[in-house]
Design a protein around this motif. Structure first.
Motif: not given
Length: 449
Positions: A259-270
Protein backbone atom coordinates in the motif's frame (compact mmCIF):
# COMPACT_ATOMS: atom_id res chain seq x y z
CA UNK A 1 -76.46 -20.16 30.49
CA UNK A 2 -78.71 -18.84 27.76
CA UNK A 3 -78.45 -15.36 29.27
CA UNK A 4 -74.62 -15.46 29.09
CA UNK A 5 -74.68 -16.50 25.40
CA UNK A 6 -77.08 -13.67 24.62
CA UNK A 7 -74.75 -11.14 26.33
CA UNK A 8 -71.69 -12.35 24.40
CA UNK A 9 -73.56 -12.11 21.10
CA UNK A 10 -74.69 -8.57 21.93
CA UNK A 11 -71.11 -7.47 22.77
CA UNK A 12 -69.75 -8.99 19.53
CA UNK A 13 -72.44 -7.25 17.49
CA UNK A 14 -71.64 -3.90 19.14
CA UNK A 15 -67.93 -4.23 18.44
CA UNK A 16 -68.57 -5.12 14.81
CA UNK A 17 -70.80 -2.10 14.34
CA UNK A 18 -68.15 0.11 15.99
CA UNK A 19 -65.40 -1.11 13.64
CA UNK A 20 -67.63 -0.68 10.59
CA UNK A 21 -68.56 2.83 11.69
CA UNK A 22 -64.96 3.89 12.24
CA UNK A 23 -63.87 2.39 8.92
CA UNK A 24 -66.72 4.04 7.05
CA UNK A 25 -66.03 7.41 8.63
CA UNK A 26 -62.36 7.14 7.81
CA UNK A 27 -63.19 6.23 4.19
CA UNK A 28 -65.55 9.21 3.93
CA UNK A 29 -62.87 11.57 5.33
CA UNK A 30 -60.30 10.07 3.01
CA UNK A 31 -62.56 10.65 0.02
CA UNK A 32 -63.07 14.27 1.07
CA UNK A 33 -59.29 14.90 1.55
CA UNK A 34 -57.45 12.78 -0.97
CA UNK A 35 -53.66 12.74 -0.90
CA UNK A 36 -52.91 13.44 -4.49
CA UNK A 37 -50.87 15.85 -6.54
CA UNK A 38 -53.75 18.30 -7.03
CA UNK A 39 -54.28 18.85 -3.29
CA UNK A 40 -50.57 19.24 -2.60
CA UNK A 41 -50.08 21.55 -5.57
CA UNK A 42 -53.07 23.74 -4.53
CA UNK A 43 -51.62 24.11 -1.06
CA UNK A 44 -48.23 25.05 -2.50
CA UNK A 45 -49.84 27.64 -4.79
CA UNK A 46 -51.59 29.26 -1.80
CA UNK A 47 -48.33 29.40 0.16
CA UNK A 48 -46.52 30.94 -2.83
CA UNK A 49 -49.24 33.57 -3.23
CA UNK A 50 -48.84 34.59 0.44
CA UNK A 51 -45.04 34.78 0.01
CA UNK A 52 -44.43 31.96 2.46
CA UNK A 53 -42.09 28.98 2.15
CA UNK A 54 -43.77 26.21 0.22
CA UNK A 55 -44.22 22.95 2.10
CA UNK A 56 -44.02 19.93 -0.15
CA UNK A 57 -45.36 17.54 2.49
CA UNK A 58 -45.32 16.84 6.24
CA UNK A 59 -43.68 13.88 7.91
CA UNK A 60 -42.93 12.29 11.26
CA UNK A 61 -39.17 12.60 12.02
CA UNK A 62 -39.30 9.13 13.56
CA UNK A 63 -40.80 7.69 10.37
CA UNK A 64 -39.60 9.99 7.55
CA UNK A 65 -40.75 7.61 4.82
CA UNK A 66 -44.42 8.31 5.53
CA UNK A 67 -45.73 11.58 4.00
CA UNK A 68 -48.84 13.62 4.84
CA UNK A 69 -50.52 16.35 2.79
CA UNK A 70 -51.29 18.72 5.71
CA UNK A 71 -49.98 19.52 9.20
CA UNK A 72 -51.27 17.88 12.33
CA UNK A 73 -50.38 15.35 14.94
CA UNK A 74 -48.49 12.22 14.05
CA UNK A 75 -50.54 9.02 14.19
CA UNK A 76 -47.41 7.13 15.22
CA UNK A 77 -45.90 9.31 17.96
CA UNK A 78 -47.26 11.95 20.33
CA UNK A 79 -45.68 14.82 18.36
CA UNK A 80 -46.49 17.30 15.61
CA UNK A 81 -45.67 16.60 11.97
CA UNK A 82 -42.70 18.45 10.49
CA UNK A 83 -42.96 20.22 7.10
CA UNK A 84 -40.55 19.45 4.27
CA UNK A 85 -40.03 22.64 2.26
CA UNK A 86 -39.30 22.67 -1.45
CA UNK A 87 -36.23 24.87 -1.11
CA UNK A 88 -34.68 22.45 1.39
CA UNK A 89 -35.47 19.55 -0.92
CA UNK A 90 -33.94 21.36 -3.89
CA UNK A 91 -30.70 22.02 -2.05
CA UNK A 92 -30.51 18.36 -0.99
CA UNK A 93 -28.64 19.41 2.14
CA UNK A 94 -29.10 19.53 5.90
CA UNK A 95 -29.51 22.73 7.90
CA UNK A 96 -28.35 22.97 11.52
CA UNK A 97 -28.95 25.87 13.87
CA UNK A 98 -25.74 27.94 14.37
CA UNK A 99 -26.07 27.66 18.15
CA UNK A 100 -26.23 23.87 17.88
CA UNK A 101 -23.21 23.89 15.57
CA UNK A 102 -21.25 25.77 18.21
CA UNK A 103 -22.42 23.51 21.02
CA UNK A 104 -21.41 20.28 19.28
CA UNK A 105 -18.10 21.75 18.09
CA UNK A 106 -18.52 21.53 14.33
CA UNK A 107 -15.27 22.60 12.62
CA UNK A 108 -14.53 22.98 8.92
CA UNK A 109 -11.48 23.20 6.65
CA UNK A 110 -10.91 24.35 3.08
CA UNK A 111 -10.02 21.70 0.49
CA UNK A 112 -6.54 22.50 -0.87
CA UNK A 113 -5.08 21.46 -4.20
CA UNK A 114 -1.51 20.21 -4.16
CA UNK A 115 0.86 17.24 -4.26
CA UNK A 116 1.02 14.91 -1.30
CA UNK A 117 4.53 14.16 -0.01
CA UNK A 118 4.53 11.01 2.10
CA UNK A 119 7.23 9.65 4.36
CA UNK A 120 7.53 5.92 4.92
CA UNK A 121 9.49 4.35 7.77
CA UNK A 122 10.49 0.71 7.40
CA UNK A 123 13.18 -1.55 8.90
CA UNK A 124 15.98 -2.91 6.72
CA UNK A 125 19.06 -5.14 6.87
CA UNK A 126 22.54 -4.31 5.57
CA UNK A 127 24.07 -6.73 3.07
CA UNK A 128 27.09 -6.70 0.76
CA UNK A 129 26.87 -4.71 -2.45
CA UNK A 130 27.10 -7.54 -4.97
CA UNK A 131 28.15 -5.12 -7.70
CA UNK A 132 31.45 -4.77 -5.85
CA UNK A 133 32.06 -8.44 -5.16
CA UNK A 134 34.97 -10.40 -6.64
CA UNK A 135 35.56 -14.16 -6.71
CA UNK A 136 39.16 -15.42 -6.87
CA UNK A 137 39.70 -18.72 -8.76
CA UNK A 138 42.07 -20.41 -11.20
CA UNK A 139 41.15 -21.27 -14.82
CA UNK A 140 43.56 -24.24 -14.80
CA UNK A 141 44.22 -27.29 -12.63
CA UNK A 142 46.35 -26.35 -9.63
CA UNK A 143 47.44 -27.27 -6.14
CA UNK A 144 47.26 -24.72 -3.32
CA UNK A 145 50.71 -24.66 -1.75
CA UNK A 146 50.16 -21.81 0.73
CA UNK A 147 47.28 -19.70 2.04
CA UNK A 148 48.06 -16.23 3.41
CA UNK A 149 44.48 -15.18 4.38
CA UNK A 150 43.08 -18.08 6.39
CA UNK A 151 40.14 -16.48 8.20
CA UNK A 152 37.02 -14.81 6.76
CA UNK A 153 36.12 -11.16 7.30
CA UNK A 154 39.76 -10.12 7.19
CA UNK A 155 40.43 -6.77 5.51
CA UNK A 156 42.75 -6.81 2.50
CA UNK A 157 44.23 -4.29 0.09
CA UNK A 158 44.23 -4.41 -3.68
CA UNK A 159 47.13 -6.62 -4.91
CA UNK A 160 47.67 -8.25 -1.50
CA UNK A 161 48.65 -11.94 -1.77
CA UNK A 162 45.88 -14.34 -0.83
CA UNK A 163 47.49 -17.70 -1.70
CA UNK A 164 50.17 -19.41 -3.76
CA UNK A 165 49.29 -22.21 -6.20
CA UNK A 166 51.28 -24.69 -8.25
CA UNK A 167 49.97 -24.86 -11.82
CA UNK A 168 52.11 -26.62 -14.47
CA UNK A 169 50.45 -24.76 -17.36
CA UNK A 170 51.11 -21.41 -15.74
CA UNK A 171 54.68 -22.29 -14.80
CA UNK A 172 55.62 -23.38 -18.35
CA UNK A 173 54.00 -20.33 -19.91
CA UNK A 174 55.77 -18.00 -17.47
CA UNK A 175 59.15 -19.70 -18.06
CA UNK A 176 58.72 -19.49 -21.85
CA UNK A 177 57.88 -15.80 -21.68
CA UNK A 178 60.87 -15.09 -19.46
CA UNK A 179 63.26 -16.96 -21.79
CA UNK A 180 62.01 -15.15 -24.89
CA UNK A 181 62.28 -11.84 -23.07
CA UNK A 182 66.02 -12.32 -22.61
CA UNK A 183 66.69 -13.56 -26.16
CA UNK A 184 68.65 -11.29 -28.52
CA UNK A 185 67.86 -12.86 -31.89
CA UNK A 186 65.32 -11.37 -34.21
CA UNK A 187 63.38 -14.64 -34.41
CA UNK A 188 63.10 -14.85 -30.62
CA UNK A 189 61.94 -11.25 -30.30
CA UNK A 190 59.20 -11.94 -32.83
CA UNK A 191 57.86 -14.68 -30.53
CA UNK A 192 57.72 -12.43 -27.44
CA UNK A 193 54.28 -11.14 -28.41
CA UNK A 194 52.93 -14.65 -28.82
CA UNK A 195 54.27 -15.62 -25.37
CA UNK A 196 52.54 -12.68 -23.68
CA UNK A 197 49.31 -13.51 -25.50
CA UNK A 198 49.49 -17.05 -24.14
CA UNK A 199 49.84 -15.73 -20.57
CA UNK A 200 46.69 -13.67 -21.00
CA UNK A 201 44.75 -16.57 -22.48
CA UNK A 202 45.72 -18.87 -19.59
CA UNK A 203 44.69 -16.19 -17.09
CA UNK A 204 48.04 -15.98 -15.33
CA UNK A 205 47.63 -13.40 -12.53
CA UNK A 206 49.87 -10.40 -12.29
CA UNK A 207 50.96 -11.17 -8.73
CA UNK A 208 54.19 -12.82 -9.82
CA UNK A 209 55.68 -15.97 -8.39
CA UNK A 210 56.78 -16.96 -4.92
CA UNK A 211 58.25 -20.19 -3.55
CA UNK A 212 58.09 -21.77 -6.98
CA UNK A 213 54.39 -21.07 -7.34
CA UNK A 214 52.10 -18.39 -8.71
CA UNK A 215 50.67 -15.78 -6.33
CA UNK A 216 46.92 -15.09 -6.37
CA UNK A 217 46.45 -11.38 -5.47
CA UNK A 218 43.31 -9.64 -4.15
CA UNK A 219 41.49 -7.97 -7.05
CA UNK A 220 40.26 -5.06 -4.85
CA UNK A 221 40.40 -3.59 -1.39
CA UNK A 222 37.71 -4.77 0.98
CA UNK A 223 36.77 -7.69 3.18
CA UNK A 224 37.45 -11.37 2.47
CA UNK A 225 33.94 -12.60 3.22
CA UNK A 226 34.66 -16.27 2.39
CA UNK A 227 37.78 -18.50 2.43
CA UNK A 228 36.96 -21.67 0.48
CA UNK A 229 40.38 -23.34 0.21
CA UNK A 230 43.09 -24.83 2.41
CA UNK A 231 46.79 -25.57 1.90
CA UNK A 232 47.53 -28.71 -0.10
CA UNK A 233 44.09 -28.75 -1.71
CA UNK A 234 43.77 -29.57 -5.41
CA UNK A 235 41.38 -27.34 -7.30
CA UNK A 236 39.65 -27.72 -10.61
CA UNK A 237 39.41 -24.91 -13.16
CA UNK A 238 36.89 -22.27 -12.05
CA UNK A 239 36.65 -23.47 -8.42
CA UNK A 240 36.03 -20.43 -6.12
CA UNK A 241 38.86 -19.94 -3.65
CA UNK A 242 38.15 -16.55 -2.06
CA UNK A 243 35.28 -14.04 -2.11
CA UNK A 244 36.22 -10.40 -1.65
CA UNK A 245 33.57 -7.69 -1.07
CA UNK A 246 34.05 -3.96 -1.30
CA UNK A 247 33.01 -1.74 1.63
CA UNK A 248 32.60 1.68 -0.01
CA UNK A 249 28.88 1.00 -0.51
CA UNK A 250 26.44 -1.49 1.01
CA UNK A 251 22.97 -2.67 0.10
CA UNK A 252 19.94 -2.23 2.30
CA UNK A 253 17.24 -4.85 1.80
CA UNK A 254 13.90 -3.32 2.86
CA UNK A 255 10.37 -4.74 2.71
CA UNK A 256 8.02 -2.00 1.47
CA UNK A 257 4.29 -2.50 2.19
CA UNK A 258 2.33 -2.83 -1.02
CA UNK A 259 0.00 0.00 0.00
CA UNK A 260 2.96 2.36 0.51
CA UNK A 261 5.03 1.51 -2.58
CA UNK A 262 3.32 4.12 -4.78
CA UNK A 263 5.75 6.92 -5.63
CA UNK A 264 8.83 4.86 -4.68
CA UNK A 265 11.23 3.84 -7.43
CA UNK A 266 14.82 4.07 -8.64
CA UNK A 267 16.40 7.30 -7.44
CA UNK A 268 14.15 7.83 -4.40
CA UNK A 269 16.20 9.46 -1.66
CA UNK A 270 16.65 7.50 1.56
CA UNK A 271 17.97 8.34 5.00
CA UNK A 272 19.05 5.50 7.30
CA UNK A 273 19.87 5.40 10.98
CA UNK A 274 21.71 2.53 12.68
CA UNK A 275 21.62 1.94 16.42
CA UNK A 276 25.29 0.89 16.33
CA UNK A 277 26.21 4.39 15.12
CA UNK A 278 24.01 6.72 17.20
CA UNK A 279 23.53 10.32 16.17
CA UNK A 280 24.52 9.80 12.53
CA UNK A 281 22.41 9.62 9.41
CA UNK A 282 23.51 7.79 6.27
CA UNK A 283 22.24 8.98 2.89
CA UNK A 284 21.41 6.70 -0.01
CA UNK A 285 18.95 6.09 -2.81
CA UNK A 286 16.76 3.30 -4.10
CA UNK A 287 18.55 1.35 -6.82
CA UNK A 288 15.68 -0.97 -7.71
CA UNK A 289 12.21 -1.97 -6.56
CA UNK A 290 12.25 -5.72 -7.18
CA UNK A 291 9.27 -6.90 -9.28
CA UNK A 292 8.09 -9.48 -6.76
CA UNK A 293 5.51 -9.35 -3.95
CA UNK A 294 5.79 -11.58 -0.90
CA UNK A 295 2.42 -13.41 -0.84
CA UNK A 296 2.54 -13.78 2.96
CA UNK A 297 3.40 -10.26 4.11
CA UNK A 298 2.20 -8.41 0.94
CA UNK A 299 5.47 -6.48 0.81
CA UNK A 300 7.84 -5.62 -2.03
CA UNK A 301 11.60 -5.68 -1.63
CA UNK A 302 13.54 -2.52 -2.31
CA UNK A 303 17.28 -2.56 -2.99
CA UNK A 304 18.93 0.58 -1.64
CA UNK A 305 22.54 1.65 -2.15
CA UNK A 306 24.00 3.18 1.02
CA UNK A 307 27.31 4.99 1.12
CA UNK A 308 29.53 3.61 3.89
CA UNK A 309 31.38 6.71 4.99
CA UNK A 310 34.34 5.83 7.18
CA UNK A 311 33.65 2.11 6.98
CA UNK A 312 31.40 2.22 10.07
CA UNK A 313 28.75 -0.05 8.59
CA UNK A 314 29.08 -3.79 8.16
CA UNK A 315 26.84 -6.43 6.65
CA UNK A 316 24.20 -7.85 8.95
CA UNK A 317 23.37 -4.63 10.82
CA UNK A 318 19.76 -3.54 11.21
CA UNK A 319 18.74 -0.05 10.11
CA UNK A 320 15.62 2.11 10.08
CA UNK A 321 14.82 3.78 6.78
CA UNK A 322 12.94 6.96 6.02
CA UNK A 323 11.80 7.16 2.41
CA UNK A 324 10.18 10.20 0.82
CA UNK A 325 7.88 9.13 -1.98
CA UNK A 326 7.98 11.25 -5.11
CA UNK A 327 5.35 13.95 -5.56
CA UNK A 328 2.42 12.98 -7.75
CA UNK A 329 0.07 15.23 -9.73
CA UNK A 330 -1.75 18.05 -7.97
CA UNK A 331 -5.09 16.80 -6.57
CA UNK A 332 -7.55 18.02 -3.90
CA UNK A 333 -6.32 17.28 -0.37
CA UNK A 334 -8.60 17.00 2.67
CA UNK A 335 -7.83 16.35 6.34
CA UNK A 336 -8.01 12.62 6.93
CA UNK A 337 -10.35 13.17 9.87
CA UNK A 338 -12.96 14.65 7.49
CA UNK A 339 -13.53 11.29 5.77
CA UNK A 340 -16.49 9.08 6.64
CA UNK A 341 -15.69 5.49 5.65
CA UNK A 342 -18.65 3.13 5.39
CA UNK A 343 -16.81 0.00 4.28
CA UNK A 344 -18.11 0.23 0.72
CA UNK A 345 -17.24 3.86 -0.06
CA UNK A 346 -16.11 7.13 1.50
CA UNK A 347 -17.78 10.51 1.71
CA UNK A 348 -17.29 13.96 3.18
CA UNK A 349 -19.71 16.62 4.40
CA UNK A 350 -19.44 19.76 2.25
CA UNK A 351 -20.68 23.13 3.47
CA UNK A 352 -22.84 24.84 0.82
CA UNK A 353 -22.90 28.53 -0.02
CA UNK A 354 -26.19 28.88 1.89
CA UNK A 355 -24.77 27.22 5.02
CA UNK A 356 -26.38 23.82 4.45
CA UNK A 357 -24.47 20.57 4.74
CA UNK A 358 -24.37 18.14 1.84
CA UNK A 359 -22.83 14.61 1.85
CA UNK A 360 -20.57 14.03 -1.16
CA UNK A 361 -19.16 10.67 -2.23
CA UNK A 362 -15.40 10.71 -2.92
CA UNK A 363 -12.71 8.31 -4.11
CA UNK A 364 -9.55 8.51 -2.03
CA UNK A 365 -5.88 8.03 -2.90
CA UNK A 366 -2.75 8.10 -0.76
CA UNK A 367 -2.66 9.25 2.86
CA UNK A 368 0.20 11.01 4.60
CA UNK A 369 0.90 13.80 7.03
CA UNK A 370 -2.72 13.86 8.22
CA UNK A 371 -4.09 14.53 4.72
CA UNK A 372 -5.66 12.30 2.06
CA UNK A 373 -5.79 12.63 -1.71
CA UNK A 374 -9.25 12.95 -3.28
CA UNK A 375 -9.22 11.51 -6.79
CA UNK A 376 -12.89 12.14 -7.65
CA UNK A 377 -15.73 14.00 -5.95
CA UNK A 378 -14.10 17.34 -5.12
CA UNK A 379 -12.39 20.03 -7.20
CA UNK A 380 -10.71 22.11 -4.51
CA UNK A 381 -11.81 25.24 -2.71
CA UNK A 382 -14.80 23.57 -1.04
CA UNK A 383 -15.22 23.67 2.72
CA UNK A 384 -15.58 20.28 4.42
CA UNK A 385 -16.54 19.38 7.98
CA UNK A 386 -13.67 17.96 10.06
CA UNK A 387 -15.40 17.61 13.44
CA UNK A 388 -18.97 16.59 14.13
CA UNK A 389 -19.48 15.19 10.63
CA UNK A 390 -20.95 11.96 11.98
CA UNK A 391 -23.80 13.89 13.61
CA UNK A 392 -24.50 15.65 10.31
CA UNK A 393 -24.25 12.35 8.45
CA UNK A 394 -26.91 10.85 10.72
CA UNK A 395 -29.18 13.85 10.14
CA UNK A 396 -28.61 13.55 6.38
CA UNK A 397 -29.70 9.92 6.59
CA UNK A 398 -32.95 10.92 8.30
CA UNK A 399 -33.67 13.75 5.87
CA UNK A 400 -33.08 11.54 2.81
CA UNK A 401 -29.93 13.29 1.58
CA UNK A 402 -28.02 10.02 1.61
CA UNK A 403 -30.75 8.30 -0.40
CA UNK A 404 -30.40 10.98 -3.07
CA UNK A 405 -26.62 10.58 -2.91
CA UNK A 406 -26.88 6.84 -3.50
CA UNK A 407 -29.41 7.16 -6.34
CA UNK A 408 -27.97 7.19 -9.90
CA UNK A 409 -27.74 10.61 -11.50
CA UNK A 410 -30.16 9.65 -14.26
CA UNK A 411 -32.87 8.64 -11.79
CA UNK A 412 -32.55 11.29 -9.08
CA UNK A 413 -35.87 13.11 -8.45
CA UNK A 414 -36.23 16.82 -9.06
CA UNK A 415 -37.02 19.40 -6.40
CA UNK A 416 -40.75 19.20 -7.21
CA UNK A 417 -41.96 15.67 -7.99
CA UNK A 418 -44.21 15.25 -11.00
CA UNK A 419 -47.66 14.38 -9.73
CA UNK A 420 -49.42 14.59 -13.10
CA UNK A 421 -49.78 10.88 -13.61
CA UNK A 422 -51.24 10.35 -10.16
CA UNK A 423 -53.66 13.26 -10.78
CA UNK A 424 -54.83 11.94 -14.13
CA UNK A 425 -55.21 8.35 -13.02
CA UNK A 426 -55.65 8.29 -9.24
CA UNK A 427 -55.29 4.82 -7.74
CA UNK A 428 -58.42 3.15 -6.37
CA UNK A 429 -59.03 4.01 -2.75
CA UNK A 430 -58.98 1.22 -0.24
CA UNK A 431 -60.39 1.21 3.25
CA UNK A 432 -57.34 1.65 5.55
CA UNK A 433 -56.68 -0.30 8.65
CA UNK A 434 -57.96 0.95 11.93
CA UNK A 435 -55.72 3.66 13.48
CA UNK A 436 -53.73 4.31 10.31
CA UNK A 437 -54.45 8.03 9.94
CA UNK A 438 -55.97 10.93 11.81
CA UNK A 439 -58.38 13.74 10.97
CA UNK A 440 -59.21 12.27 7.61
CA UNK A 441 -55.54 12.00 6.51
CA UNK A 442 -53.40 8.96 6.10
CA UNK A 443 -49.77 8.18 5.34
CA UNK A 444 -48.90 8.41 1.65
CA UNK A 445 -47.15 5.54 -0.05
CA UNK A 446 -44.70 7.87 -1.79
CA UNK A 447 -41.08 7.29 -0.95
CA UNK A 448 -39.10 10.29 0.13
CA UNK A 449 -37.01 11.46 -2.79
Amino acid sequence: MKRISTSIAAIATALSLLVIGIGGGYWWGRSQHPIDGATAQTRRDKDAARGERQALYWYDPMMPDQHFDKPGKSPFMDMQLVPKYTDALASGGVRIDPTLQQNVGIRTAVVEVGSLVTELRVPATLTWDLRHESVVSTPVNAVVSRVFVKTPFEPVRRGQALATVLAPEWSSAIAEAQALGKAQSAAARSLQGAAQQRLRVLGVPAGGSRDGGVVLPSPQSGIVSEVLVREGQSVMPGTPLFRVNGTDTLWLEAAIPQAGSAGIGPGTKVQATVTAVPGKTFDGEVEALLPQIDPTSRTQRARIVLRNEGGQLVAGMFAELTLQAGEGPAVPLVPTEALIATGTDSRVIVVGADGSFQPVRVRTGRTGGGRTEILTGLKGGERVVTSGQFLIDSEASLSGALQRLEAPAATQPSAMPDMSESTKNPPPKAIPKYGEGMDGSAPSQERQP
